[in-house]
Write a protein that holds these residues in place. Structure first.
Motif, mmCIF file in Angstrom:
data_model
loop_
_atom_site.group_PDB
_atom_site.id
_atom_site.type_symbol
_atom_site.label_atom_id
_atom_site.label_comp_id
_atom_site.label_asym_id
_atom_site.label_seq_id
_atom_site.Cartn_x
_atom_site.Cartn_y
_atom_site.Cartn_z
ATOM 1 N N LEU A 26 -12.745 5.201 15.035
ATOM 2 C CA LEU A 26 -11.935 6.492 14.574
ATOM 3 C C LEU A 26 -12.368 7.706 15.464
ATOM 4 O O LEU A 26 -11.535 8.346 15.867
ATOM 5 N N ARG A 27 -13.522 7.822 15.694
ATOM 6 C CA ARG A 27 -14.107 9.018 16.400
ATOM 7 C C ARG A 27 -13.386 9.070 17.935
ATOM 8 O O ARG A 27 -13.495 9.921 18.511
ATOM 9 N N GLN A 28 -13.140 7.797 18.233
ATOM 10 C CA GLN A 28 -12.902 7.598 19.732
ATOM 11 C C GLN A 28 -11.270 7.552 19.561
ATOM 12 O O GLN A 28 -10.438 7.070 20.668
ATOM 13 N N ALA A 61 -7.858 1.657 13.743
ATOM 14 C CA ALA A 61 -9.079 2.095 13.004
ATOM 15 C C ALA A 61 -8.759 2.944 11.693
ATOM 16 O O ALA A 61 -9.171 2.515 10.613
ATOM 17 N N PHE A 62 -7.938 3.965 11.937
ATOM 18 C CA PHE A 62 -7.713 4.786 10.949
ATOM 19 C C PHE A 62 -6.852 4.046 9.862
ATOM 20 O O PHE A 62 -7.054 4.233 8.861
ATOM 21 N N LEU A 67 -16.528 13.628 12.519
ATOM 22 C CA LEU A 67 -16.912 13.148 11.151
ATOM 23 C C LEU A 67 -18.320 12.541 11.018
ATOM 24 O O LEU A 67 -18.835 11.743 11.961
ATOM 25 N N GLN A 68 -19.196 13.238 10.344
ATOM 26 C CA GLN A 68 -20.717 12.759 10.112
ATOM 27 C C GLN A 68 -20.881 12.359 8.550
ATOM 28 O O GLN A 68 -20.629 12.916 7.788
ATOM 29 N N LEU A 69 -21.531 10.978 8.410
ATOM 30 C CA LEU A 69 -21.367 10.317 7.268
ATOM 31 C C LEU A 69 -22.808 10.377 6.932
ATOM 32 O O LEU A 69 -23.532 9.698 7.777
ATOM 33 N N LYS A 70 -23.321 10.758 5.568
ATOM 34 C CA LYS A 70 -24.699 10.739 5.133
ATOM 35 C C LYS A 70 -24.850 9.435 4.483
ATOM 36 O O LYS A 70 -26.049 8.631 4.562
#
Length: 189
Positions: A16-18, A23-24, A67-70
Motif C-alpha cells: 500500500l505504501r508503494q 493491496a488497498f 502510514l506508520q503502525l505501532k
C-alpha cells in the motif's frame, strides 16, 4: 487480486505504501464489514456507520505513504474508526448546539479548535508516557486499558501471577499520575 488475499496485513501495508491499489482493496475487503459493525454499534445508524468506515478508508488511502503502525493494522483501523465516530458525534452535537443557540439567540465563542488541540497534546503526552514504561508494564497497561482485559485474563495470557499484574498496573498508573501532574502544574503557571 486472489494472489494478494493470502498476504499478511503487514505485507499488504508495505504494498500500500508503494501505491498498490489492489493491496488497498484487499485490506478494505478484509476489514470493511467488521469496521461497519463496530461503527454501527457505536452510532446506531447504518448510514452514519457507512460514512465513518468510508472516511476511515479514504484517510488511509490518502495517508498511505506516511502510514506508520505501532501495533497491528486491525488495531490501527479500529482506533481510526473510533476517532471518526467521535468526530461525527462531535460534529452532530456542535450542529445541535448551534441550532439551539440560534433558536434562543445565544452567542457563544466556539473553543472547539483549542479544546481539540489540547486533547491532541494531552493524548500525545499520555502516549509518550506509556511508551516510556518498561515493556512488560506497558503491555499489561495496554491489555487492561485498551483491550479491557481483567487482571486474571492478563495473568493467564502473560503467564504471570495476578499480583504481578497488579504491581505493573500500579506502576503504570503512578507514572501517568506523576506525568499528568506536571502538565497541570505547567498549565497553572
Amino acid at each position: 487480486m486472489a494472489l494478494l488475499e493470502n498476504h499478511t496485513d503487514e505485507e499488504l501495508i508495505d504494498l500500500l505504501r508503494q501505491d498498490d491499489q489492489q493491496a488497498f482493496e484487499t485490506l478494505y475487503n478484509r476489514y470493511w464489514k467488521r469496521m461497519l459493525i463496530k461503527a454501527y454499534a457505536l452510532l446506531g445508524s447504518e448510514i452514519d456507520a457507512e460514512e465513518v468506515v468510508q472516511n476511515t478508508f479514504i484517510n488511509i488511502w490518502q495517508r498511505r505513504d506516511r502510514l506508520q503502525l505501532k501495533f497491528s493494522f486491525h488495531t490501527y483501523l479500529a482506533s481510526a474508526v473510533k476517532y471518526e465516530v467521535m468526530a461525527l458525534l462531535a460534529k452532530k452535537d456542535r450542529y445541535k448546539l448551534v441550532d439551539i443557540q440560534e433558536a434562543y439567540g445565544i452567542n457563544t465563542q466556539d473553543n472547539s479548535t483549542q479544546e481539540y488541540l489540547e486533547f491532541v497534546d494531552l493524548s500525545l503526552h499520555i502516549e509518550t508516557t506509556i511508551q516510556a514504561l518498561p515493556e512488560k508494564c506497558r503491555l499489561v497497561y495496554r491489555m487492561s486499558r485498551e483491550e479491557s482485559l481483567s487482571e486474571k485474563q492478563i495473568a493467564e495470557i502473560l503467564v504471570i501471577s495476578p499480583k504481578t499484574v497488579q504491581a505493573h498496573m500500579t506502576k503504570a498508573l503512578k507514572t501517568l499520575r506523576i506525568s499528568l501532574g506536571s502538565i497541570y502544574i505547567s498549565l497553572l503557571l
